[in-house]
Motif scaffolding. Structure first.
Motif, PDB file in Angstrom:
ATOM      1  N   TRP A   1       0.849  -1.207   0.000  1.00  0.00           N
ATOM      2  CA  TRP A   1       0.000   0.000   0.000  1.00  0.00           C
ATOM      3  C   TRP A   1       0.874   1.242   0.000  1.00  0.00           C
ATOM      4  N   LEU A   2       0.423   2.280  -0.672  1.00  0.00           N
ATOM      5  CA  LEU A   2       1.150   3.553  -0.655  1.00  0.00           C
ATOM      6  C   LEU A   2       0.472   4.470   0.357  1.00  0.00           C
ATOM      7  N   SER A   3       1.219   5.459   0.840  1.00  0.00           N
ATOM      8  CA  SER A   3       0.678   6.274   1.941  1.00  0.00           C
ATOM      9  C   SER A   3      -0.543   7.090   1.501  1.00  0.00           C
ATOM     10  N   ASP A   4      -0.699   7.326   0.178  1.00  0.00           N
ATOM     11  CA  ASP A   4      -1.844   8.135  -0.247  1.00  0.00           C
ATOM     12  C   ASP A   4      -3.079   7.278  -0.573  1.00  0.00           C
ATOM     13  N   GLY A   5      -3.045   5.991  -0.200  1.00  0.00           N
ATOM     14  CA  GLY A   5      -4.219   5.142  -0.442  1.00  0.00           C
ATOM     15  C   GLY A   5      -4.150   4.365  -1.746  1.00  0.00           C
ATOM     16  N   HIS A   6      -3.210   4.741  -2.637  1.00  0.00           N
ATOM     17  CA  HIS A   6      -3.006   3.929  -3.839  1.00  0.00           C
ATOM     18  C   HIS A   6      -2.244   2.654  -3.458  1.00  0.00           C
ATOM     19  N   LEU A   7      -2.023   1.801  -4.432  1.00  0.00           N
ATOM     20  CA  LEU A   7      -1.282   0.564  -4.167  1.00  0.00           C
ATOM     21  C   LEU A   7      -0.479   0.187  -5.405  1.00  0.00           C
ATOM     22  N   LEU A   8       0.507  -0.702  -5.218  1.00  0.00           N
ATOM     23  CA  LEU A   8       1.196  -1.280  -6.384  1.00  0.00           C
ATOM     24  C   LEU A   8       0.324  -2.450  -6.815  1.00  0.00           C
ATOM     25  N   ARG A   9      -0.089  -2.463  -8.072  1.00  0.00           N
ATOM     26  CA  ARG A   9      -1.059  -3.495  -8.461  1.00  0.00           C
ATOM     27  C   ARG A   9      -0.531  -4.886  -8.140  1.00  0.00           C
ATOM     28  N   THR A  10      -1.414  -5.712  -7.629  1.00  0.00           N
ATOM     29  CA  THR A  10      -1.007  -7.053  -7.205  1.00  0.00           C
ATOM     30  C   THR A  10      -1.147  -8.045  -8.344  1.00  0.00           C
ATOM     31  N   HIS A  11      -1.809  -7.633  -9.406  1.00  0.00           N
ATOM     32  CA  HIS A  11      -1.973  -8.479 -10.597  1.00  0.00           C
ATOM     33  C   HIS A  11      -2.283  -7.559 -11.782  1.00  0.00           C
ATOM     34  N   THR A  12      -2.338  -8.139 -12.984  1.00  0.00           N
ATOM     35  CA  THR A  12      -2.657  -7.308 -14.145  1.00  0.00           C
ATOM     36  C   THR A  12      -4.171  -7.229 -14.375  1.00  0.00           C
ATOM     37  N   SER A  13      -4.954  -7.868 -13.502  1.00  0.00           N
ATOM     38  CA  SER A  13      -6.413  -7.869 -13.709  1.00  0.00           C
ATOM     39  C   SER A  13      -7.067  -6.475 -13.704  1.00  0.00           C
ATOM     40  N   PRO A  14      -6.520  -5.457 -12.986  1.00  0.00           N
ATOM     41  CA  PRO A  14      -7.166  -4.138 -13.099  1.00  0.00           C
ATOM     42  C   PRO A  14      -7.212  -3.620 -14.540  1.00  0.00           C
ATOM     43  N   VAL A  15      -6.335  -4.127 -15.406  1.00  0.00           N
ATOM     44  CA  VAL A  15      -6.383  -3.667 -16.806  1.00  0.00           C
ATOM     45  C   VAL A  15      -7.627  -4.233 -17.514  1.00  0.00           C
ATOM     46  N   GLN A  16      -8.170  -5.343 -17.002  1.00  0.00           N
ATOM     47  CA  GLN A  16      -9.483  -5.812 -17.507  1.00  0.00           C
ATOM     48  C   GLN A  16     -10.504  -4.689 -17.343  1.00  0.00           C
ATOM     49  N   VAL A  17     -10.521  -4.120 -16.114  1.00  0.00           N
ATOM     50  CA  VAL A  17     -11.500  -3.082 -15.778  1.00  0.00           C
ATOM     51  C   VAL A  17     -11.298  -1.864 -16.684  1.00  0.00           C
ATOM     52  N   ARG A  18     -10.025  -1.453 -16.792  1.00  0.00           N
ATOM     53  CA  ARG A  18      -9.738  -0.288 -17.649  1.00  0.00           C
ATOM     54  C   ARG A  18     -10.140  -0.577 -19.091  1.00  0.00           C
ATOM     55  N   GLY A  19      -9.870  -1.806 -19.550  1.00  0.00           N
ATOM     56  CA  GLY A  19     -10.197  -2.176 -20.933  1.00  0.00           C
ATOM     57  C   GLY A  19     -11.695  -2.176 -21.183  1.00  0.00           C
ATOM     58  N   MET A  20     -12.454  -2.736 -20.258  1.00  0.00           N
ATOM     59  CA  MET A  20     -13.917  -2.786 -20.441  1.00  0.00           C
ATOM     60  C   MET A  20     -14.486  -1.377 -20.491  1.00  0.00           C
ATOM     61  N   ARG A  21     -13.979  -0.517 -19.597  1.00  0.00           N
ATOM     62  CA  ARG A  21     -14.510   0.852 -19.542  1.00  0.00           C
ATOM     63  C   ARG A  21     -14.071   1.678 -20.756  1.00  0.00           C
ATOM     64  N   LEU A  22     -12.891   1.365 -21.248  1.00  0.00           N
ATOM     65  CA  LEU A  22     -12.365   2.126 -22.390  1.00  0.00           C
ATOM     66  C   LEU A  22     -12.978   1.669 -23.714  1.00  0.00           C
ATOM     67  N   LEU A  23     -13.053   0.359 -23.893  1.00  0.00           N
ATOM     68  CA  LEU A  23     -13.418  -0.172 -25.210  1.00  0.00           C
ATOM     69  C   LEU A  23     -14.902  -0.530 -25.331  1.00  0.00           C
ATOM     70  N   GLY A  24     -15.518  -0.963 -24.224  1.00  0.00           N
ATOM     71  CA  GLY A  24     -16.902  -1.446 -24.295  1.00  0.00           C
ATOM     72  C   GLY A  24     -16.964  -2.760 -25.064  1.00  0.00           C
ATOM     73  N   PRO A  25     -18.106  -3.480 -24.965  1.00  0.00           N
ATOM     74  CA  PRO A  25     -18.206  -4.782 -25.652  1.00  0.00           C
ATOM     75  C   PRO A  25     -18.557  -4.614 -27.126  1.00  0.00           C
ATOM     76  N   PRO A  26     -18.228  -5.551 -28.016  1.00  0.00           N
ATOM     77  CA  PRO A  26     -17.374  -6.711 -27.759  1.00  0.00           C
ATOM     78  C   PRO A  26     -15.899  -6.284 -27.716  1.00  0.00           C
ATOM     79  N   LEU A  27     -15.076  -7.031 -27.007  1.00  0.00           N
ATOM     80  CA  LEU A  27     -13.653  -6.652 -26.937  1.00  0.00           C
ATOM     81  C   LEU A  27     -12.770  -7.874 -26.752  1.00  0.00           C
ATOM     82  N   ARG A  28     -11.556  -7.728 -27.191  1.00  0.00           N
ATOM     83  CA  ARG A  28     -10.512  -8.748 -26.969  1.00  0.00           C
ATOM     84  C   ARG A  28      -9.250  -7.981 -26.598  1.00  0.00           C
TER      85      ARG A  28
END
Ligand code: FA5
Length: 345
Positions: free
Chosen positions: A166-193
């Motif tokens: 955890w970082l002192s400002d409440g952010h964190l070092l990502r523990t996996h690459t799965s948050p990019v799923q979230v960014r991808g879905m929000r950025l691209l919308g369905p359908p997506l690969r």
């Protein structure tokens, strides 16, 4: 009382002798020696000047003039000669440093890509040829992207599965690459690969198969009617594209809050060929490719209607895959920076 003639003669004699000595000096050192003898604090000119005070006041002006003129002549000759020596020294140095750029080189060893980078490039090529976009998310993430939006709300026990920096400002070092799923879905919308290679960080004890900093490669497909059959097809394509030979894998149920159903795809350890070693923790199998069908909550939290769309996702352990591919028996070699190790690839 000292005679004007005598002192004038001494000065003229100094001028003649010192000019001759300057002229015959062959090096900077010799030149300097003559200067010290003639013009130095205890030199001839200084000696003669001592007698200046013994002259009758009326005689001093003429002798003073002569004294200055001798001094100026000698100094100027000294400077000219010194400059000439400096120039020829420089010319000699430049001649010595001259490089013939037309000569063939003595051999430059080219660098090479890190084995993990080589693998990442290959997988990017493979998936882009199958219509997948490549996304790179940030390594410093928000709690929402890393956990909440992946169906891991605060106080969910799954947060303990990954020890977080955890970082002192409440952010964190990502523990996996799965948050990019979230960014991808929000950025691209369905359908997506998409695929998303990158570093992940965990506050873990380091051993032969665990690093605090390691590479993963996320994959996700969202479309109509995506099934486990699609998932298995892409997993098989990935592994045969990487290993170019038969590798033994096993699929077993796995739990991750962001997929349902979830699976663990393990590979038979290529270091010990399944016999058991420190890399596979004596089990004969290495966890490589957790995957599953995207949980409806995950789609919903990124604005995708799970009634209309479905998807699969996987989180490949890229560093571990590099170990299997190249037969590396300790993960710590990969980030050790030892060129004797890296030069092999
Ligand atoms: C995850 O990180 C999930 N995000 C993967 C996922 C994505 C599942 C999408 C379902 C759908 P896990 O913690 O098991 O899962 O890590 C995934 C892979 O990363 C592991 O199989 C392993 O190969 C690699 N890995 C995990 N921790 C380390 C570590 N400390 N050092 C090296 N590799 C690691």
């Amino acid at each position: 009382m000292i005679a004007v003639e005598m002192i004038s003669e001494q000065l003229e004699e100094l001028r003649r002798a010192a000019l001759a000595a300057f002229a015959s000096s062959l090096s900077m050192e010799e030149l300097e020696e003559v200067r010290v003898q003639a013009l130095g604090r205890k030199g001839t000119l200084a000696q003669i000047s001592k007698d200046f005070g013994k002259l009758a006041p009326g005689e001093r002006a003429a002798v003073g003039k002569l004294l200055n003129s001798v001094k100026q002549d000698l100094e100027s000759e000294y400077e000219t000669k010194k400059h000439r020596f400096a120039e020829s020294e420089l010319a000699a140095r430049l001649a010595g440093e001259w490089i013939d750029v037309t000569l063939p080189s003595s051999g430059v060893r080219p660098g090479s890509l890190h084995p993990v980078t080589q693998l990442q490039n290959e997988i990017e090529d493979l998936f882009t040829s199958l219509g997948f976009a490549v996304l790179y998310g940030p390594e410093v993430e928000t709690e929402e992207h890393n956990f909440d939006a992946l169906n891991i709300p605060p106080a969910h026990p799954a947060r303990d599965m990954q020890d977080t920096f955890w970082l002192s400002d409440g952010h964190l070092l990502r523990t996996h690459t799965s948050p990019v799923q979230v960014r991808g879905m929000r950025l691209l919308g369905p359908p997506l690969r998409l695929i998303a290679p990158g570093r992940a960080f965990r506050n873990e004890e380091v051993d032969a198969s665990h690093e605090h900093t390691f590479y993963q490669l996320e994959g996700m497909m969202v479309d109509r009617d995506v099934s486990v059959a699609n998932l298995i097809y892409f997993m098989k394509t990935l592994l045969s594209g990487i290993f170019h030979r038969e590798v033994t894998v096993r699929l077993r149920p796995g739990y991750f809050p962001f997929v349902e159903p979830g699976f663990e795809l393990d590979i038979r350890c290529v270091i010990c060929d399944g016999a058991g070693c420190p890399v596979c923790k004596q089990s004969g199998w290495v966890e490589l490719l957790p995957c599953g069908l995207v949980h409806p909550n995950v789609l919903r939290l990124s604005g995708i209607d799970p009634e209309q769309w479905g998807g699969f996702a996987f989180g490949l352990g890229l560093t571990r895959l590099a170990m299997m591919r190249y037969g590396i028996d300790d993960i710590r070699h990969l980030q050790g920076g030892d060129l004797r190790f890296l030069n092999q690839f």
